[in-house]
Design an enzyme around this catalytic site. Sequence first.
Site, mmCIF file in Angstrom:
data_model
loop_
_atom_site.group_PDB
_atom_site.id
_atom_site.type_symbol
_atom_site.label_atom_id
_atom_site.label_comp_id
_atom_site.label_asym_id
_atom_site.label_seq_id
_atom_site.Cartn_x
_atom_site.Cartn_y
_atom_site.Cartn_z
ATOM 1 N N GLY A 11 -6.788 7.240 -9.138
ATOM 2 C CA GLY A 11 -5.731 7.051 -8.147
ATOM 3 C C GLY A 11 -5.518 5.588 -7.819
ATOM 4 N N GLY A 13 -3.839 2.942 -4.658
ATOM 5 C CA GLY A 13 -3.409 2.832 -3.273
ATOM 6 C C GLY A 13 -2.972 1.413 -2.991
ATOM 7 N N GLY A 14 -2.709 1.146 -1.733
ATOM 8 C CA GLY A 14 -2.231 -0.165 -1.336
ATOM 9 C C GLY A 14 -3.221 -1.290 -1.567
ATOM 10 C CB VAL A 18 -10.354 5.298 -7.063
ATOM 11 C CG1 VAL A 18 -11.684 6.006 -7.255
ATOM 12 C CG2 VAL A 18 -10.234 4.771 -5.642
ATOM 13 C CE LYS A 33 -11.765 1.336 -1.187
ATOM 14 N NZ LYS A 33 -12.093 1.924 0.112
ATOM 15 C CG ASP A 130 -6.966 6.221 6.727
ATOM 16 O OD1 ASP A 130 -6.013 6.725 7.370
ATOM 17 O OD2 ASP A 130 -6.845 5.793 5.573
#
Length: 183
Positions: A11, A13-14, A18, A33, A130
């Site tokens: 994946g 993300g900002g 990962v 990550k 989060d």
Amino acid sequence: LSRYTLIKLLGRGGFGAVWMAHDEELRMDVAIKFLSELIVSNPDAVEDLKRETRYSLRLTHPNIVRTYGFIQSPEVVGIAMEYVSGGTLVHMRAGRPRRCFGPSEIGPWVLQLCEALDYAHNKVQIIHRDLKPANLMIDDARDLKIADFGISRSVSDSRTRMTNDRDTSGTLAYMSPQQMMGE
């Protein structure tokens, strides 16, 4: 990263990506990550990731994704952690009729979530900040795992920040009103 063989992208993300990787020394699959190249050049972001790693290493609950260590080279910064082969609640829900879970299916996960958060908050004094379906994974044994304590704070850090800079890290749709106000 000679110790790790990257296998597949899990994946983006900002803040980075990962990857599933194989740890050649320990002979096991892990998730790594990585911070994006833009963030790697930011010393504050690297220090934040080191802080995240220090906090995460203290979390040893069966329903929290384990952190194995911090990775840093001139080109790459990341965290090696437990690889969870199942999907997130977001992905699992998307493939379901009416995109929802039944009470009997989600009940055990809610119990596991509450037990893990009780452990993190009260025993280790770390707040996730989060918590959302994208950070809740279900493994092959159908157990819940909380992922990404990435913007976690120790309880003492949170109290200090509450009186200082009104920090509001988190995902807007899942933030409590107190968190939105920097409390």
